[in-house]
Design a protein around this motif. Structure first.
Motif, PDB file in Angstrom:
ATOM      1  N   GLU A   6       9.804  -3.775  -5.125  1.00  0.00           N
ATOM      2  CA  GLU A   6      10.013  -2.922  -3.955  1.00  0.00           C
ATOM      3  C   GLU A   6       8.845  -1.971  -3.746  1.00  0.00           C
ATOM      4  O   GLU A   6       8.408  -1.750  -2.609  1.00  0.00           O
ATOM      5  N   ARG A   7       8.340  -1.397  -4.831  1.00  0.00           N
ATOM      6  CA  ARG A   7       7.190  -0.485  -4.708  1.00  0.00           C
ATOM      7  C   ARG A   7       5.969  -1.223  -4.172  1.00  0.00           C
ATOM      8  O   ARG A   7       5.242  -0.699  -3.314  1.00  0.00           O
ATOM      9  N   LEU A   8       5.703  -2.409  -4.687  1.00  0.00           N
ATOM     10  CA  LEU A   8       4.547  -3.171  -4.223  1.00  0.00           C
ATOM     11  C   LEU A   8       4.694  -3.581  -2.760  1.00  0.00           C
ATOM     12  O   LEU A   8       3.716  -3.600  -2.006  1.00  0.00           O
ATOM     13  N   ARG A   9       5.905  -3.866  -2.358  1.00  0.00           N
ATOM     14  CA  ARG A   9       6.136  -4.256  -0.967  1.00  0.00           C
ATOM     15  C   ARG A   9       5.788  -3.117  -0.008  1.00  0.00           C
ATOM     16  O   ARG A   9       5.359  -3.367   1.123  1.00  0.00           O
ATOM     17  N   THR A  10       5.935  -1.875  -0.452  1.00  0.00           N
ATOM     18  CA  THR A  10       5.611  -0.729   0.423  1.00  0.00           C
ATOM     19  C   THR A  10       4.115  -0.642   0.725  1.00  0.00           C
ATOM     20  O   THR A  10       3.724   0.014   1.686  1.00  0.00           O
ATOM     21  N   VAL A  11       3.279  -1.284  -0.088  1.00  0.00           N
ATOM     22  CA  VAL A  11       1.830  -1.293   0.184  1.00  0.00           C
ATOM     23  C   VAL A  11       1.371  -2.675   0.654  1.00  0.00           C
ATOM     24  O   VAL A  11       0.170  -2.983   0.646  1.00  0.00           O
ATOM     25  N   GLY A  12       2.323  -3.523   1.038  1.00  0.00           N
ATOM     26  CA  GLY A  12       1.984  -4.800   1.649  1.00  0.00           C
ATOM     27  C   GLY A  12       1.738  -5.949   0.693  1.00  0.00           C
ATOM     28  O   GLY A  12       1.220  -6.994   1.098  1.00  0.00           O
ATOM     29  N   ALA A  13       2.105  -5.773  -0.585  1.00  0.00           N
ATOM     30  CA  ALA A  13       1.901  -6.837  -1.564  1.00  0.00           C
ATOM     31  C   ALA A  13       3.237  -7.432  -1.994  1.00  0.00           C
ATOM     32  O   ALA A  13       4.263  -6.756  -1.974  1.00  0.00           O
TER      33      ALA A  13
END
Length: 304
Positions: free
Chosen positions: A108-115
């Motif tokens: 979820e954290r990585l998804r917030t920066v587009g990864a």
């Protein structure tokens, strides 16, 4: 094969996995906590990076292979971690064995920066890693899985997309439950044969041809007979994996008494300073426990 692939964590498993990628023609950017761990990769043509963030800045797909949940969290989310350099559209593939719930949180954290993130723990030990014959259990989006599949095929043979984020880690936990309890079962069978005055090597030979046959009986049964516990998979790491299993069971209010018993054998093994031995050395603790129990019983029986 023109894009750079990142690889973080170059220990007993990560180093041969990364070397296989280089040998397959991929260009690698690598990082490890110890510079000495990077040296074989640098000699093979990899590019050194000073931090996980630098690896992330250079690569569109990057792999992590470190020891435990806090290590992965530090590599991905910590200071100079992957999240500080990761490119939008990149895929971060964690091949460590860690907590499923922590995996989902990092995704979820990585998804917030587009990864995107895939969890892809492995089974097969350092021998499977060196031979490119690992079993790889993958959780995460199907599109990301298909993008990374050619790289997985360099490192492993049995590659299964199990489900969404965390599913790979759940599958690995199931693997460790089965392996730990089967090692304990093989150990008990060898003890029973020996205590009965029957050659345990002959018992194993007979069992290998029947329904009780397993890879654990084949490989770890031989280790027990030969008292050879050079690590293919260290007991301390198996202990860590069983802690993850029991923590997951606790989160789910699930009873796993067999797994708990197997974890206790590993706890005892590591507690005696034998954590660097292969986890098949559970047999040593079982034999010791049985001997001590027999001595206690004998002492009790002879006391007035």
């Amino acid at each position: 094969m023109t894009e750079t692939i990142g690889f973080i964590g170059l220990g007993i498993m990560g180093r041969p996995m990364a070397l296989n990628l280089i040998n397959a023609g991929y260009r690698l950017a690598v990082h490890a906590r110890r510079e000495a761990s990077m040296q074989p990769l640098l000699e093979a043509g990899a590019e050194p990076c000073s931090s996980p963030a630098e690896v992330a800045r250079r690569s569109a797909i990057l792999f992590t292979m470190v020891s435990d949940t806090p290590d992965v969290e530090q590599v991905i989310l910590g200071e100079q971690g992957v999240i500080e350099g990761v490119q939008a559209g990149a895929v971060v593939v964690d091949m460590s064995t860690i907590s499923p719930s922590a995996t989902r949180a990092m995704a979820e954290r990585l998804r917030t920066v587009g990864a995107e993130m895939l969890d892809a723990p492995v089974s097969g030990g350092d021998i499977g890693a060196a031979a490119g014959r690992l079993s790889i259990m993958v959780g995460g989006p199907e599109v990301a899985f298909e993008r990374v599949r050619p790289l997985f095929e360099v490192m492993g043979q049995n590659i299964v997309h199990v489900g969404d984020h965390g599913a790979g880690q759940v599958c690995k936990a199931c693997n460790q439950v089965l392996v730990a309890q089967t090692i304990a079962g093989v150990g008990e069978a060898m003890l029973l044969a020996k205590a009965s005055g029957v050659d345990p090597a002959k018992v194993r030979e007979a069992l290998l041809g029947g329904f009780a046959n397993s890879r654990v009986l084949e490989v770890h049964g031989r280790r027990m007979l030969e008292d050879d516990y050079a690590p293919g998979f260290k007991a301390a790491l198996h202990q860590k994996d069983m802690r993850i299993v029991l923590e997951a069971a606790h989160e789910l209010n699930l009873a796993l008494p067999g797994a708990a018993q197997a974890a206790q054998w590993l706890n005892a093994l590591v507690g005696q300073g034998l954590g660097d031995l292969d986890s098949a050395a559970i047999y040593k603790i079982q034999a010791q426990f049985s001997l001590e129990t027999a001595v206690d019983r004998s002492t009790t029986d002879t006391n007035p």
